[in-house]
Design a protein around this motif. Sequence first.
Motif, PDB file in Angstrom:
ATOM      1  N   GLY A 109      41.359  36.101  24.006  1.00  0.00           N
ATOM      2  CA  GLY A 109      41.370  36.462  25.415  1.00  0.00           C
ATOM      3  C   GLY A 109      41.213  35.243  26.297  1.00  0.00           C
ATOM      4  N   CYS A 110      41.941  35.218  27.405  1.00  0.00           N
ATOM      5  CA  CYS A 110      41.999  34.009  28.238  1.00  0.00           C
ATOM      6  C   CYS A 110      41.317  34.155  29.589  1.00  0.00           C
ATOM      7  CB  CYS A 110      43.453  33.610  28.449  1.00  0.00           C
ATOM      8  SG  CYS A 110      44.390  34.761  29.489  1.00  0.00           S
ATOM      9  N   GLY A 111      40.604  35.257  29.841  1.00  0.00           N
ATOM     10  CA  GLY A 111      39.991  35.425  31.143  1.00  0.00           C
ATOM     11  C   GLY A 111      41.035  35.620  32.239  1.00  0.00           C
ATOM     12  N   LEU A 112      40.907  34.869  33.326  1.00  0.00           N
ATOM     13  CA  LEU A 112      41.823  34.958  34.473  1.00  0.00           C
ATOM     14  C   LEU A 112      41.794  36.350  35.120  1.00  0.00           C
ATOM     15  CD1 LEU A 112      44.894  32.989  33.057  1.00  0.00           C
ATOM     16  CD2 LEU A 112      43.014  32.108  34.473  1.00  0.00           C
ATOM     17  N   ALA A 113      40.673  37.064  34.960  1.00  0.00           N
ATOM     18  CA  ALA A 113      40.504  38.330  35.666  1.00  0.00           C
ATOM     19  C   ALA A 113      40.623  38.082  37.164  1.00  0.00           C
ATOM     20  CB  ALA A 113      39.139  38.937  35.339  1.00  0.00           C
ATOM     21  N   GLY A 114      41.036  39.110  37.889  1.00  0.00           N
ATOM     22  CA  GLY A 114      41.167  38.922  39.329  1.00  0.00           C
ATOM     23  C   GLY A 114      42.013  39.990  39.972  1.00  0.00           C
ATOM     24  N   ALA A 115      42.719  39.615  41.040  1.00  0.00           N
ATOM     25  CA  ALA A 115      43.440  40.618  41.817  1.00  0.00           C
ATOM     26  C   ALA A 115      44.654  40.012  42.505  1.00  0.00           C
ATOM     27  CB  ALA A 115      42.508  41.239  42.855  1.00  0.00           C
ATOM     28  N   TRP A 116      45.586  40.921  42.805  1.00  0.00           N
ATOM     29  CA  TRP A 116      46.793  40.596  43.566  1.00  0.00           C
ATOM     30  C   TRP A 116      46.843  41.513  44.784  1.00  0.00           C
ATOM     31  CZ3 TRP A 116      46.147  40.398  38.455  1.00  0.00           C
ATOM     32  CH2 TRP A 116      46.633  39.274  37.748  1.00  0.00           C
ATOM     33  N   GLY A 117      47.283  40.971  45.914  1.00  0.00           N
ATOM     34  CA  GLY A 117      47.434  41.764  47.119  1.00  0.00           C
ATOM     35  C   GLY A 117      48.759  42.487  47.144  1.00  0.00           C
ATOM     36  N   PRO A 118      48.953  43.390  48.110  1.00  0.00           N
ATOM     37  CA  PRO A 118      50.179  44.185  48.181  1.00  0.00           C
ATOM     38  C   PRO A 118      51.458  43.361  48.341  1.00  0.00           C
ATOM     39  CG  PRO A 118      48.458  45.198  49.500  1.00  0.00           C
ATOM     40  CD  PRO A 118      47.947  43.844  49.095  1.00  0.00           C
ATOM     41  N   ASP A 119      51.331  42.085  48.706  1.00  0.00           N
ATOM     42  CA  ASP A 119      52.518  41.231  48.780  1.00  0.00           C
ATOM     43  C   ASP A 119      52.811  40.532  47.456  1.00  0.00           C
ATOM     44  OD1 ASP A 119      50.456  39.407  48.651  1.00  0.00           O
ATOM     45  OD2 ASP A 119      51.066  38.269  50.444  1.00  0.00           O
ATOM     46  N   GLY A 120      51.990  40.795  46.427  1.00  0.00           N
ATOM     47  CA  GLY A 120      52.175  40.188  45.112  1.00  0.00           C
ATOM     48  C   GLY A 120      51.468  38.867  44.931  1.00  0.00           C
ATOM     49  N   GLY A 121      50.778  38.382  45.943  1.00  0.00           N
ATOM     50  CA  GLY A 121      50.071  37.114  45.823  1.00  0.00           C
ATOM     51  C   GLY A 121      48.676  37.277  45.239  1.00  0.00           C
ATOM     52  N   ARG A 122      48.255  36.273  44.478  1.00  0.00           N
ATOM     53  CA  ARG A 122      46.902  36.269  43.927  1.00  0.00           C
ATOM     54  C   ARG A 122      45.884  36.171  45.054  1.00  0.00           C
ATOM     55  NH1 ARG A 122      43.674  36.601  38.982  1.00  0.00           N
ATOM     56  NH2 ARG A 122      44.958  35.915  37.250  1.00  0.00           N
ATOM     57  N   ILE A 123      44.900  37.049  45.039  1.00  0.00           N
ATOM     58  CA  ILE A 123      43.838  36.986  46.036  1.00  0.00           C
ATOM     59  C   ILE A 123      42.473  36.732  45.407  1.00  0.00           C
ATOM     60  CG2 ILE A 123      45.069  38.405  47.711  1.00  0.00           C
ATOM     61  CD1 ILE A 123      43.308  40.773  46.848  1.00  0.00           C
ATOM     62  N   ALA A 124      42.382  36.758  44.057  1.00  0.00           N
ATOM     63  CA  ALA A 124      41.120  36.480  43.373  1.00  0.00           C
ATOM     64  C   ALA A 124      41.414  36.076  41.947  1.00  0.00           C
ATOM     65  CB  ALA A 124      40.202  37.703  43.392  1.00  0.00           C
ATOM     66  N   ASP A 125      40.691  35.073  41.439  1.00  0.00           N
ATOM     67  CA  ASP A 125      40.918  34.552  40.084  1.00  0.00           C
ATOM     68  C   ASP A 125      39.589  34.052  39.543  1.00  0.00           C
ATOM     69  OD1 ASP A 125      41.632  33.137  37.787  1.00  0.00           O
ATOM     70  OD2 ASP A 125      43.462  32.318  38.673  1.00  0.00           O
ATOM     71  N   ALA A 126      39.143  34.633  38.426  1.00  0.00           N
ATOM     72  CA  ALA A 126      37.853  34.275  37.834  1.00  0.00           C
ATOM     73  C   ALA A 126      37.924  33.043  36.948  1.00  0.00           C
ATOM     74  CB  ALA A 126      37.306  35.458  37.038  1.00  0.00           C
ATOM     75  N   GLY A 127      39.120  32.469  36.769  1.00  0.00           N
ATOM     76  CA  GLY A 127      39.245  31.291  35.930  1.00  0.00           C
ATOM     77  C   GLY A 127      39.348  31.639  34.457  1.00  0.00           C
TER      78      GLY A 127
END
Length: 237
Positions: free
Chosen positions: A207-225
């Motif tokens: 597992g590589c982590g990188l948990a997070g979120a994308w906004g409705p425009d498809g852009g990353r808005i959160a990245d746990a590394g």
Amino acid sequence: MFVAATQFAPVAGDIDANVRAIADLVRAAGAEGARVVVFAELCLTGYEPSLIRDTPALVLTEDDPRLDPVREACRAAGAAAVVNGPVRTGGSGAGITTLVIGPDGSLLARYDKQHLYGVEAEVFEPGAADGRFTLDGVRFALATCYDNRFPELAERAAADNCAVYLASSVLGSDNDSFEKVYPARARDFGLHVVLGNVLGPNEDGMGCGLAGAWGPDGGRIADAGAEEPGFVLAEVG
């Protein structure tokens, strides 16, 4: 509303240890304002389908007392926890099941993974219904790892007035979902997509982590590394 996307390295087959880690993350994320805390696929046991197949005691029930520390953490933090594990179905089988434990410790929703991948089909039963819950007026959809390869799940979520699509997954660094799946689901259907992922070795690889979120425009808005266990907050809704 703030949602926390988490990542940690589950201990293979050790439900008690994993529940403690989950409860700690719920409390920590709740203290920073998270109202929903999202975890990886099979976070309760580790992603170990063969071990689960050979160890019946690893299969939980919806009201399993081994989840009490998570329920207590949800009540203490005032947050819902989106946890995933092998959970008994109506018969003798088990699903790869997301249980949404509400801020009061009650069960808000259950979702059984619909699209099983590889060895999973030899161990688990597929689900037949979509997963939904509403908290503070925000409607959420549930999906699990390989499910996300099927855009119709996100399409139905958008049609059902969901604003946030929660993806509990087990992904390695070579998986193209970070570039080709999650941002597409967000952009194509106008959803916030929030990913809980794992760190460390499991039956599928690393597992590589990188948990997070994308906004409705498809852009990353959160990245746990890619290295540290913990969580990252995303504002959604």
